[in-house]
Scaffold this motif. Structure first.
Motif, mmCIF file in Angstrom:
data_model
loop_
_atom_site.group_PDB
_atom_site.id
_atom_site.type_symbol
_atom_site.label_atom_id
_atom_site.label_comp_id
_atom_site.label_asym_id
_atom_site.label_seq_id
_atom_site.Cartn_x
_atom_site.Cartn_y
_atom_site.Cartn_z
ATOM 1 N N ALA A 17 0.981 -1.059 -0.150
ATOM 2 C CA ALA A 17 0.118 -0.118 -0.139
ATOM 3 C C ALA A 17 1.104 1.326 -0.224
ATOM 4 C CB ALA A 17 -1.252 -0.442 1.387
ATOM 5 N N ALA A 18 1.877 1.210 0.751
ATOM 6 C CA ALA A 18 2.381 2.544 0.594
ATOM 7 C C ALA A 18 3.721 2.730 -0.512
ATOM 8 C CB ALA A 18 3.810 2.658 2.210
ATOM 9 N N THR A 19 4.128 1.397 -2.021
ATOM 10 C CA THR A 19 3.990 1.803 -2.771
ATOM 11 C C THR A 19 3.276 2.312 -3.648
ATOM 12 O OG1 THR A 19 6.100 -0.195 -2.262
ATOM 13 C CG2 THR A 19 5.370 0.473 -4.569
ATOM 14 N N GLY A 20 1.851 1.815 -3.393
ATOM 15 C CA GLY A 20 0.978 2.289 -4.133
ATOM 16 C C GLY A 20 1.022 3.882 -4.287
ATOM 17 N N LEU A 76 2.725 5.741 -4.039
ATOM 18 C CA LEU A 76 3.793 6.357 -4.368
ATOM 19 C C LEU A 76 3.483 6.518 -5.568
ATOM 20 C CD1 LEU A 76 6.871 5.893 -2.016
ATOM 21 C CD2 LEU A 76 5.254 7.857 -1.829
ATOM 22 N N VAL A 77 3.771 5.333 -6.293
ATOM 23 C CA VAL A 77 3.260 5.304 -7.650
ATOM 24 C C VAL A 77 1.906 5.881 -8.500
ATOM 25 C CG1 VAL A 77 2.590 2.963 -9.506
ATOM 26 C CG2 VAL A 77 5.200 2.752 -7.181
ATOM 27 N N GLN A 133 -6.481 10.455 -10.721
ATOM 28 C CA GLN A 133 -6.327 10.892 -9.352
ATOM 29 C C GLN A 133 -4.857 10.947 -9.849
ATOM 30 O OE1 GLN A 133 -8.612 13.228 -8.333
ATOM 31 N NE2 GLN A 133 -10.289 12.759 -9.441
ATOM 32 N N LYS A 134 -3.794 11.884 -8.321
ATOM 33 C CA LYS A 134 -2.599 11.830 -8.434
ATOM 34 C C LYS A 134 -2.525 11.153 -6.777
ATOM 35 C CE LYS A 134 0.256 14.399 -9.892
ATOM 36 N NZ LYS A 134 1.004 15.315 -9.393
ATOM 37 N N MET A 135 -3.802 11.451 -6.231
ATOM 38 C CA MET A 135 -3.349 11.495 -4.772
ATOM 39 C C MET A 135 -4.735 9.902 -4.796
ATOM 40 S SD MET A 135 -4.771 13.718 -1.715
ATOM 41 C CE MET A 135 -6.040 13.723 -1.787
ATOM 42 N N ALA A 136 -3.795 9.305 -3.649
ATOM 43 C CA ALA A 136 -4.161 8.260 -3.465
ATOM 44 C C ALA A 136 -5.593 7.900 -3.266
ATOM 45 C CB ALA A 136 -3.375 6.107 -2.453
ATOM 46 N N LEU A 137 -6.119 8.399 -2.362
ATOM 47 C CA LEU A 137 -7.318 8.388 -0.974
ATOM 48 C C LEU A 137 -8.337 9.110 -2.127
ATOM 49 C CD1 LEU A 137 -6.592 9.989 2.082
ATOM 50 C CD2 LEU A 137 -7.320 7.490 1.468
#
Length: 248
Positions: free
Chosen positions: A107-110, A112-113, A126-130
């Motif tokens: 998830a942490a890698t995701g 950033l990717v 969307q750039k922001m994961a949320l």
């Protein structure tokens, strides 16, 4: 003459019997060497047991070391301030820790990717994961959830609770037999990688939680905030992103 000469030997015999009786009586109140040795061994064992009972946790030195955390597992530093390991099977707790650590590393890698690589289509831009999570089709998210649940149940043969997951004593927590590069063929390397996985998993759980809260508060993706930091206006503390869309 015979009676006169027999007196002294009889007196000597009587004194000998009396002395022997006194010695026997005193010996009755004296511990035998075997009992003395047994008592010494018992005191030594009690002393060792007392030292074990007074052993302190490495992580929390002012608390006693939990009984289940004996240092046999990788990354075990005796941290269990609430005594959970005394109630729930330690193997089940380690299985849970490893799974959550592995998920959070992904998830942490995701997070950033997601800022750099997107799937095609406006729903995935969307750039922001949320925000990406909130914009994803609900059907796709439900399908992923169902797939994860099926994998979890089938891989554990539907034994998911702390009472039945480790009914087989040979089952090792978190060991799925996945080692395509044979990194664990060497016992020393295996121990090093097991410790590394636990440490990185714990760091990822904290790191991913920090990324989520950072995105909610700053309304910036992690890399973007590192490159273009914006101070948070305390007068406008309003949740944004997916949390804002949900009304928080």
């Amino acid at each position: 003459a015979t009676r006169a000469t027999s007196g002294p030997p009889r007196a000597t015999m009587l004194r000998t019997v009396v002395i022997a009786a006194c010695v026997a009586g005193s010996y009755a109140f004296t511990a035998s060497p075997a009992l003395i040795r047994a008592g010494a061994a018992t005191r030594a064992t009690s002393g060792i047991s007392g030292m074990k009972m007074q052993a302190k946790s490495k992580a929390v030195p002012f608390l006693s070391q939990p009984e289940a955390l004996d240092g046999s597992m990788a990354g075990d530093v005796g941290f269990d301030p609430f005594g959970i390991s005394s109630v729930i099977d330690i193997k089940w707790l380690r299985e849970s820790e490893l799974k959550h650590g592995r998920i959070c590393m992904l998830a942490a890698t995701g997070c950033l990717v997601q800022e750099v690589v997107h799937l095609p289509g406006p729903a995935f831009s969307q750039k922001m994961a949320l925000n990406a999570w909130a914009a994803a089709p609900r059907g796709g998210m439900i399908s992923i959830l169902v797939a994860i649940g099926l994998i979890e149940m089938i891989s554990n043969r539907f034994a998911l609770t702390a009472t039945d997951m480790f009914a087989n004593p040979n089952r090792v927590p978190g060991d799925l037999g996945f080692d395509p590069l044979s990194l664990g063929a060497n016992p020393a390397n295996r121990a090093r990688f097991e410790l590394s996985e636990v440490i990185h998993g714990r760091a990822a759980m904290m790191g991913f939680s920090g990324m989520v809260h950072q995105m909610i508060v700053s309304k910036q993706a992690p890399i973007e905030q590192l490159m273009h930091f914006k101070a948070v206006d305390s007068s406008l503390m309003k949740l944004g992103g997916a949390a804002g869309n949900l009304g928080y």
